[in-house]
Design a protein around this motif. Structure first.
Motif, PDB file in Angstrom:
ATOM      1  N   ILE A   8      -2.588 -13.994  34.366  1.00 13.85           N
ATOM      2  CA  ILE A   8      -2.215 -14.999  35.356  1.00 13.85           C
ATOM      3  C   ILE A   8      -0.786 -15.490  35.120  1.00 13.85           C
ATOM      4  O   ILE A   8       0.042 -15.515  36.018  1.00 13.85           O
ATOM      5  CB  ILE A   8      -3.194 -16.188  35.342  1.00 13.85           C
ATOM      6  N   PHE A   9      -0.468 -15.894  33.894  1.00 13.29           N
ATOM      7  CA  PHE A   9       0.838 -16.505  33.597  1.00 13.29           C
ATOM      8  C   PHE A   9       1.745 -15.627  32.741  1.00 13.29           C
ATOM      9  O   PHE A   9       2.889 -15.973  32.493  1.00 13.29           O
ATOM     10  CB  PHE A   9       0.652 -17.837  32.866  1.00 13.29           C
ATOM     11  N   ASN A  10       1.241 -14.505  32.237  1.00 14.41           N
ATOM     12  CA  ASN A  10       2.008 -13.600  31.368  1.00 14.41           C
ATOM     13  C   ASN A  10       2.601 -14.310  30.152  1.00 14.41           C
ATOM     14  O   ASN A  10       3.690 -13.969  29.705  1.00 14.41           O
ATOM     15  CB  ASN A  10       3.103 -12.881  32.162  1.00 14.41           C
ATOM     16  N   ASN A  11       1.890 -15.324  29.654  1.00 14.66           N
ATOM     17  CA  ASN A  11       2.345 -16.095  28.491  1.00 14.66           C
ATOM     18  C   ASN A  11       3.782 -16.584  28.655  1.00 14.66           C
ATOM     19  O   ASN A  11       4.549 -16.613  27.708  1.00 14.66           O
ATOM     20  CB  ASN A  11       2.211 -15.278  27.200  1.00 14.66           C
ATOM     21  N   ASN A  12       4.136 -16.989  29.867  1.00 11.01           N
ATOM     22  CA  ASN A  12       5.502 -17.398  30.169  1.00 11.01           C
ATOM     23  C   ASN A  12       5.526 -18.890  30.536  1.00 11.01           C
ATOM     24  O   ASN A  12       5.209 -19.248  31.678  1.00 11.01           O
ATOM     25  CB  ASN A  12       6.041 -16.548  31.325  1.00 11.01           C
ATOM     26  N   PRO A  13       5.925 -19.770  29.585  1.00 12.95           N
ATOM     27  CA  PRO A  13       5.952 -21.205  29.872  1.00 12.95           C
ATOM     28  C   PRO A  13       6.915 -21.585  30.992  1.00 12.95           C
ATOM     29  O   PRO A  13       6.671 -22.542  31.718  1.00 12.95           O
ATOM     30  CB  PRO A  13       6.377 -21.851  28.558  1.00 12.95           C
ATOM     31  N   LEU A  14       8.000 -20.837  31.156  1.00 12.14           N
ATOM     32  CA  LEU A  14       8.940 -21.142  32.240  1.00 12.14           C
ATOM     33  C   LEU A  14       8.305 -20.851  33.597  1.00 12.14           C
ATOM     34  O   LEU A  14       8.515 -21.596  34.564  1.00 12.14           O
ATOM     35  CB  LEU A  14      10.240 -20.347  32.080  1.00 12.14           C
ATOM     36  N   TYR A  15       7.519 -19.796  33.673  1.00 12.87           N
ATOM     37  CA  TYR A  15       6.803 -19.503  34.916  1.00 12.87           C
ATOM     38  C   TYR A  15       5.785 -20.601  35.206  1.00 12.87           C
ATOM     39  O   TYR A  15       5.658 -21.065  36.337  1.00 12.87           O
ATOM     40  CB  TYR A  15       6.111 -18.139  34.847  1.00 12.87           C
TER      41      TYR A  15
END
Length: 162
Positions: A8-15
């Motif tokens: 879902i988020f690709n472990n990307n906090p900026l996303y």
């Protein structure tokens, strides 16, 4: 599904942060469809807090959706609700944010941590972000172990460190 894979988020906090204020439609694993505006996303446990609209534009329900219950997330057409992005004034407005950023960056580099500036953020190896005002509670990381280690290092910084 791999336990550590984040589809879902690709472990990307900026996303995750970019979704704040966006209208989304979430389909849950039990095939429910929930539409609302993203209020916040917990970057560690990836729980989404949505504000769903009622009949009146000023009223909303708050819905928490746990990550393991999310089957899919779709952005809806429309503009971002900028009121969700407004920041509250810092408690101590006398704190010089850029000076604190330089101070923390210097401390982390002294601790042999690869840190670089990414706009107003401090970034550590594409894993962790430190947001203004650069304190212990301003770290974002999807890896709890890395997050705690960096927080401990920040906590060790002497108050008189320059």
């Amino acid at each position: 599904m791999d336990l550590f894979e984040d589809k879902i988020f690709n472990n990307n906090p900026l996303y995750m942060k970019s979704l704040i204020g966006q209208t989304v439609e979430i389909t849950t694993t039990d095939s429910q469809s929930i539409k609302g505006v993203v209020y916040v996303i917990d970057p560690i446990y990836k729980t989404i807090v949505l504000h769903t609209r009622e009949s009146s534009p000023k009223k909303h329900d708050t819905v928490f959706i746990l990550y393991h219950a999310i089957k899919s997330l779709e952005l809806q057409a429309g503009e971002r609700d900028k009121t969700y992005l407004e920041r509250q004034a810092p408690i101590d407005e006398n704190v010089n944010s850029s000076a604190e950023k330089r101070r923390l960056k210097k401390w982390l580099q002294q601790m042999y941590i690869n840190v670089e500036e990414a706009g107003e953020y401090l970034k550590i190896d594409d894993h962790l972000l430190i947001l203004p005002p650069y304190g212990l509670n301003n770290c974002i990381c999807s890896n709890v172990i890395v997050l705690e280690k960096i927080r401990n290092i920040i906590n060790l910084m002497p108050t008189d460190f320059v």
